[in-house]
Design a protein around this motif. Structure first.
Motif, short mmCIF file in Angstrom:
data_model
loop_
_atom_site.label_atom_id
_atom_site.label_comp_id
_atom_site.label_asym_id
_atom_site.label_seq_id
_atom_site.Cartn_x
_atom_site.Cartn_y
_atom_site.Cartn_z
N THR A 1 10.67 9.05 -17.70
CA THR A 1 10.86 8.01 -18.71
C THR A 1 9.51 7.42 -19.06
N ALA A 2 9.42 6.75 -20.18
CA ALA A 2 8.19 6.05 -20.56
C ALA A 2 8.19 4.61 -20.04
N ASP A 3 9.39 4.07 -19.85
CA ASP A 3 9.52 2.71 -19.32
C ASP A 3 9.79 2.79 -17.83
N VAL A 4 8.76 2.54 -17.06
CA VAL A 4 8.81 2.81 -15.61
C VAL A 4 9.16 1.54 -14.85
N ARG A 5 10.18 1.66 -14.03
CA ARG A 5 10.53 0.61 -13.08
C ARG A 5 10.89 1.31 -11.77
N VAL A 6 9.97 1.29 -10.83
CA VAL A 6 10.17 2.06 -9.60
C VAL A 6 9.85 1.20 -8.38
N GLU A 7 10.33 1.71 -7.25
CA GLU A 7 10.05 1.09 -5.95
C GLU A 7 9.55 2.16 -5.00
N VAL A 8 8.48 1.86 -4.28
CA VAL A 8 7.93 2.77 -3.28
C VAL A 8 7.89 2.02 -1.96
N ARG A 9 8.43 2.64 -0.93
CA ARG A 9 8.49 2.00 0.39
C ARG A 9 7.41 2.59 1.30
N VAL A 10 6.61 1.71 1.91
CA VAL A 10 5.56 2.12 2.84
C VAL A 10 5.93 1.60 4.23
N PRO A 11 6.15 2.48 5.20
CA PRO A 11 6.51 2.02 6.56
C PRO A 11 5.33 1.37 7.26
N THR A 12 5.61 0.30 7.99
CA THR A 12 4.58 -0.40 8.77
C THR A 12 4.99 -0.59 10.22
N GLY A 13 6.22 -0.19 10.56
CA GLY A 13 6.73 -0.42 11.91
C GLY A 13 6.89 0.86 12.68
N ILE A 14 8.09 1.12 13.18
CA ILE A 14 8.32 2.24 14.09
C ILE A 14 8.17 3.59 13.38
N LEU A 15 8.30 3.62 12.06
CA LEU A 15 8.16 4.88 11.32
C LEU A 15 6.70 5.20 10.99
N GLY A 16 5.82 4.28 11.27
CA GLY A 16 4.39 4.48 10.99
C GLY A 16 3.66 3.17 11.11
N PHE A 17 3.23 2.84 12.32
CA PHE A 17 2.72 1.50 12.62
C PHE A 17 1.44 1.19 11.86
N ILE A 18 1.48 0.10 11.11
CA ILE A 18 0.30 -0.48 10.48
C ILE A 18 0.28 -1.94 10.90
N PRO A 19 -0.74 -2.40 11.61
CA PRO A 19 -0.71 -3.76 12.14
C PRO A 19 -0.88 -4.82 11.06
N VAL A 20 -0.25 -5.96 11.28
CA VAL A 20 -0.53 -7.09 10.41
C VAL A 20 -2.02 -7.44 10.56
N GLY A 21 -2.57 -8.01 9.50
CA GLY A 21 -4.01 -8.20 9.44
C GLY A 21 -4.70 -7.07 8.70
N SER A 22 -3.97 -5.98 8.47
CA SER A 22 -4.53 -4.85 7.74
C SER A 22 -4.62 -5.17 6.25
N GLU B 1 -24.48 -2.58 14.93
CA GLU B 1 -23.93 -3.41 13.89
C GLU B 1 -22.53 -2.92 13.55
N LEU B 2 -21.70 -3.82 13.08
CA LEU B 2 -20.33 -3.47 12.73
C LEU B 2 -20.30 -2.42 11.63
N GLU B 3 -19.37 -1.48 11.75
CA GLU B 3 -19.23 -0.43 10.76
C GLU B 3 -18.23 -0.80 9.66
N VAL B 4 -17.24 -1.62 9.99
CA VAL B 4 -16.22 -2.03 9.02
C VAL B 4 -16.12 -3.55 9.06
N VAL B 5 -16.30 -4.18 7.92
CA VAL B 5 -16.14 -5.63 7.81
C VAL B 5 -15.28 -5.94 6.58
N PRO B 6 -14.54 -7.05 6.62
CA PRO B 6 -14.50 -7.99 7.73
C PRO B 6 -13.58 -7.51 8.85
N VAL B 7 -13.81 -8.04 10.04
CA VAL B 7 -12.85 -7.92 11.13
C VAL B 7 -11.80 -9.00 10.91
N ASN B 8 -10.55 -8.59 10.76
CA ASN B 8 -9.47 -9.55 10.52
C ASN B 8 -8.82 -9.92 11.84
#
Length: 372
Positions: free
Chosen positions: A81-102, A175-182
């Protein structure tokens, strides 16, 4: 370093945000993104846009700062379609842990029916627990997120991080390689545990959870004394793990657990009785942990204090013996791709067994007898 700055974040009370933290104004006109935060399991990215032609595929491309890899996600269902309304789900818990602060850096890609593509501008989103009004203070290399009346604590942690970076950065010559440290400052251990589901239940039953380094640029802490008199020592300890990785990890280089933990304890204002007392007792009774079993870490809750205390004593012995310059060279040699035991031999002239016996002699213990 610049003084700490206090920045408010949009409340996530309903778990819904629009292109946080940089805002939808940073996106290409026509792309409207909302993000529903279903902490701790998912983030839902929703896109509304009108394309110049029929869209055959919608792709969310994103990376988590510090992860070094680009990921993609697509809607479960999509009709061209040209009129796009979609949802994409990104796991952050048991299906693929991404910590808060990321922090997520993301953009949308639309594939049109003729094969051409249309992309949105990059945007950013900081993933934090819902139900709180999060604020932050920051300096040149760290941002501390907090909620409620914890601003003074957050500023104290930030100051401790500044002093630790000066001291341990100089010691490790890094020296730190990735900043900021959250750094995410939780109000309770229960909140911290909910955000860190990978902890061992058996291990936690015998230990207090004061904080942890959960990514190359993310730290979890609570404001609690954890074996020392200084309540900021957990932040010093976990932050030093990040400095250790920057100084000694890379390619084939891997820092052994005792060197990592011992250096982290060394960064504290004091080791603390919960680490020193078990080590001193083990040294008196000749029950130190064999060096060969110190390398991979400790999974025995009854030996937590001894493991950390002995790791600290091993690091302190190396620094006392060879000085700070050789200690920094040890990390650089490991990072260059040498096994840690080979690096010790190159820098200090000991085999790993000779290192252990020199350490034992320093504590008035006989050489360890080879296993039969």
């Amino acid at each position: 370093m610049r003084g700490a700055l206090l920045l408010p974040l949009l409340a996530l009370l309903a778990g819904l945000a629009i292109a946080l933290p940089s805002g939808s104004s940073a996106q290409t006109p026509g792309f409207v993104t909302t993000i529903e935060n279903e902490y701790p399991q998912f983030l839902r990215f929703r896109l509304t846009t009108s394309a110049p032609g029929e869209v055959s595929e919608v792709i969310l491309r994103y990376r988590v700062v510090g992860s070094g890899s680009l990921a993609r996600a697509t809607p479960d269902e999509f009709e061209p379609t040209a009129d796009v309304r979609v949802e994409v789900r990104v796991p952050t818990g048991i299906l693929g842990f991404i910590p808060v602060g990321s922090e997520f850096i993301y953009h949308w890609e639309l594939v049109l029916a003729d094969g051409s593509t249309v992309e949105s501008e990059e945007d950013r989103y900081v993933y934090l627990p819902t139900g709180k009004v999060w604020r932050s203070v920051h300096n040149d290399f760290m941002r501390v997120y907090f909620h409620g009346d914890q601003e003074n604590t957050a500023r104290r942690l930030l100051e401790a991080a500044e002093r630790t970076y000066v001291r341990m950065g100089r010691l490790l010559q890094v020296e730190l390689e990735v900043v900021p440290v959250n750094t995410v400052l939780f109000a309770s251990e229960a909140d911290l545990e909910e955000a860190n589901p990978n902890r061992s239940e058996v291990y936690d039953a015998a230990t207090f959870l004061c904080g942890s380094q959960v990514a190359i640029n993310v730290i979890f802490v609570i404001d609690r004394s954890c074996g020392t008199r200084d309540r900021s020592d957990t932040l010093r300890h976990e932050f030093t793990h990040i400095l250790v990785e920057a100084a000694g990890e890379g390619g084939l280089g891997r820092v052994p657990a005792w060197l990592n933990e011992g250096t982290a304890v060394y960064s504290q204002t004091e080791p603390g009785d919960s680490f020193e007392n078990p080590f001193e007792l083990a040294a008196i009774t000749d029950r130190l942990i064999p060096f060969t079993t110190m390398t991979a870490g400790n999974n025995n809750p009854s030996q937590v204090g001894l493991f950390y205390g002995q790791s600290y004593a091993m690091v302190d012995f190396l620094i006392e013996t060879g000085g700070e310059e050789d200690f920094a060279r040890l990390f650089a040699t490991i990072k260059a791709g040498n096994r840690f035991d080979r690096a010790i031999e190159m820098i200090y002239g000991w085999t790993f067994s000779e290192f252990e016996n020199a350490f034992r002699a320093y504590h008035e213990l006989p050489p360890r007898q080879p296993a039969t």
